[in-house]
Write an enzyme that holds these catalytic residues in place. Sequence first.
Site, mmCIF file in Angstrom:
data_model
loop_
_atom_site.group_PDB
_atom_site.id
_atom_site.type_symbol
_atom_site.label_atom_id
_atom_site.label_comp_id
_atom_site.label_asym_id
_atom_site.label_seq_id
_atom_site.Cartn_x
_atom_site.Cartn_y
_atom_site.Cartn_z
ATOM 1 N N GLU A 296 -15.810 67.663 7.636
ATOM 2 C CA GLU A 296 -15.650 69.266 7.097
ATOM 3 C C GLU A 296 -14.000 70.188 7.952
ATOM 4 O O GLU A 296 -14.256 71.610 7.521
ATOM 5 C CB GLU A 296 -17.050 69.828 8.179
ATOM 6 C CG GLU A 296 -18.239 68.763 7.543
ATOM 7 C CD GLU A 296 -19.132 69.659 8.610
ATOM 8 O OE1 GLU A 296 -19.603 70.500 7.814
ATOM 9 O OE2 GLU A 296 -19.626 69.238 9.616
ATOM 10 N N ASP B 245 -18.751 74.340 5.119
ATOM 11 C CA ASP B 245 -17.668 73.660 6.345
ATOM 12 C C ASP B 245 -16.532 73.815 6.160
ATOM 13 O O ASP B 245 -14.967 74.723 6.360
ATOM 14 C CB ASP B 245 -17.877 73.304 7.663
ATOM 15 C CG ASP B 245 -19.390 73.820 8.244
ATOM 16 O OD1 ASP B 245 -19.456 75.492 8.413
ATOM 17 O OD2 ASP B 245 -20.534 73.271 8.656
ATOM 18 N N CYS C 37 -22.805 66.341 0.492
ATOM 19 C CA CYS C 37 -23.582 66.649 1.547
ATOM 20 C C CYS C 37 -24.150 68.375 1.659
ATOM 21 O O CYS C 37 -25.110 69.027 2.326
ATOM 22 C CB CYS C 37 -24.735 66.034 2.724
ATOM 23 S SG CYS C 37 -23.205 66.445 3.794
ATOM 24 N N HIS D 74 -35.649 84.463 7.849
ATOM 25 C CA HIS D 74 -36.181 83.075 7.342
ATOM 26 C C HIS D 74 -36.352 83.285 6.224
ATOM 27 O O HIS D 74 -37.620 82.578 5.410
ATOM 28 C CB HIS D 74 -37.654 83.034 8.729
ATOM 29 C CG HIS D 74 -36.615 81.756 9.462
ATOM 30 N ND1 HIS D 74 -36.794 82.111 11.033
ATOM 31 C CD2 HIS D 74 -36.160 80.579 9.485
ATOM 32 C CE1 HIS D 74 -36.514 81.014 11.792
ATOM 33 N NE2 HIS D 74 -35.751 79.836 10.519
HETATM 34 C C1 PEP Z 1 -21.720 71.453 5.416
HETATM 35 O O1 PEP Z 1 -21.436 72.202 6.081
HETATM 36 O O2 PEP Z 1 -21.366 71.353 4.538
HETATM 37 C C2 PEP Z 1 -22.940 71.205 5.867
HETATM 38 C C3 PEP Z 1 -23.989 70.009 5.042
HETATM 39 O O3 PEP Z 1 -23.327 71.750 6.709
HETATM 40 P P1 PEP Z 1 -24.281 72.522 7.467
HETATM 41 O O4 PEP Z 1 -24.290 73.439 6.208
HETATM 42 O O5 PEP Z 1 -25.553 72.071 7.818
HETATM 43 O O6 PEP Z 1 -22.780 73.345 8.595
HETATM 44 MG MG MG Z 2 -21.157 71.373 8.252
#
Ligand code: PEP
Ligand code: MG
Length: 582
Positions: free
Chosen positions: A440, A464, A511, A196
């Site tokens: 993903e 992912d 994202c 953190h």
């Molecule tokens: C991703 O896998 O790109 C994503 C946005 O989700 P997280 O990083 O929360 O797994």
């Molecule tokens: Mg993800």
Amino acid sequence: MTLALSGQVVEAGIAVGQAHNIQRNEIEIGEYRIETQRIDGEIQRLLDAVREASDKLQDLALRLRATAGASGEEIVRAHLAMLNDSSLVQAATEHIRDQLCNAEWALQLQLEALLAEFRSIDDDYLRSREEDVAQVVRMVQQQLSEESEELPLSDVPDRLGHTLVVATELTPAQLAVLHERGVAGVITEHGSPYSHTAILARGMGIPIVMGVHRAQSLITEGEQLVLDGAYGIVFADPEPSILNYYLAKQSESDRYRQNLAALRHEPASSLDGQPVCLLANAERGADIRQALSDGAEGVGLLRSEYLFMQGTPPDEEGQLAHYREAVDALEGAPLTIRTLDIGADKTPELLRFESLRNLPNPALGLRAVRLCLREMDLFQTQLRAILRAAAYGPVRCMIPMLTTDREVLAVRSLIDELRLELKKEGLASADTLELGGMIEVPAAALALESVGRKLDFISIGTNDLIQYTLAADRVDENVAHLYDPEHPGVIHLLSHIFRTAKRMQLPVAVCGELAGDRRYTRLLLALGLTEFSMQPRSLLEIKKVIRETDVGKARAALDQWTAGEAPDLTLAQMLNQSQLNH
Ligand code: PEP
Ligand code: MG
């Protein structure tokens, strides 16, 4: 003579200044027996210390709201939740009663038990949570010891401009105080990039290098230091050429940041007129407002699992309140709430689920929508809260880790049932809710025609998708060299997603971290991306690259690369070269 020390890369950024060593406030944790008649008194001593530590954290959380943003406050609140968690205090109370030992020792016993539990789980993220628990326990032990002082930082000056703090390790709370005092940079001997403290440093933009062995003994108080966060290097007593190089680099980067601010109100459109929508990955009202002021047009990813990291899982009303805070902050701009993505590298609360214990391979096991469709109570509560929040503004729902169209259908029919249920109960909820899916899992990408058929939009989770495509764990530094977004396999898969989505007229966003990493902006534009969702700190930087890119030329370069027509250049080099005037 220059001494170069290296550690772990956590946050890029350069800091130049004088070293200030802060000594760890070590306390001896002794064990002594207490008389039976002193049990109640000893328990009271423990509870008083917990209350005092808790008051200090409360106070800090409030101060941080103003100075370190919502993420700082949130992290301190997570520590507060740990402090008040019954598995810590309740168990320590029982140790006092059963073993007739002092409060400090009782806490130590419980800390060791909790750490043993953490260590039995093979997971980097959870291992980094060990640090949090140990820090919280140390705080109470310090409170119990007579010499306790506020956040052992009393020897740190009030104003720290041009000072680089060197510490054995730092709690998030201590880092936040250093930030309040204007610290230029931080060097720690211990700590992981997933802790953190590291997350907070990134959120606050503090240049930091962690894991610099023996930093405290090798660096002299008051010595000149240069910290290069991008490479995880610290130079002590640098020779003039090194110092001048970094001073020049630092003012260049200051100028760059100032110029970026001028882009706040400029449109995010490319040189050849391609409009791009910039969205934020954000959870809290304060971060959302900041993102809007930097030009975000909404939230493309609210990671709802953050709500579950703070002790007791929130009920429907608690979730609704949180989502409404985001809806209100957005003032009519769209909000994309991702349903719970727990499992694998995410959140310790999940430990409470029986179904998640002892999974042979958590990253390939019950995670995200797979877990939600198993833990129906949890999922229904969340979907009800999302449907209710959607009565107050443009809310969309997004499912993580989709693998098959059956999962989409299951979620859709659940949403339909819950909508009727809410209506019957007379609770305000949305009549329609756009449903999106995160791409993903490579198979979902390859089978987008079927997985995406019943979706209103998709968002590519590149973090992912890359890990699963390359079979390279995103949090394992041993395979970090394989985690390459420009691997031809990844590029082919991404091209396939964009081509298929275009045919299906399915809106696509990205994202994952790639969307906020300027090294890949041109690649994403060339692939056809027009909706980027990223951490708010990157918004202006990405807008700048977009405004300096001719998408048509970038696309031609990508086609050439795909056809194998420029084998001597990397893809990034080709994309950058394509922008030069010929
Ligand atoms: C991703 O896998 O790109 C994503 C946005 O989700 P997280 O990083 O929360 O797994
Ligand atoms: Mg993800």
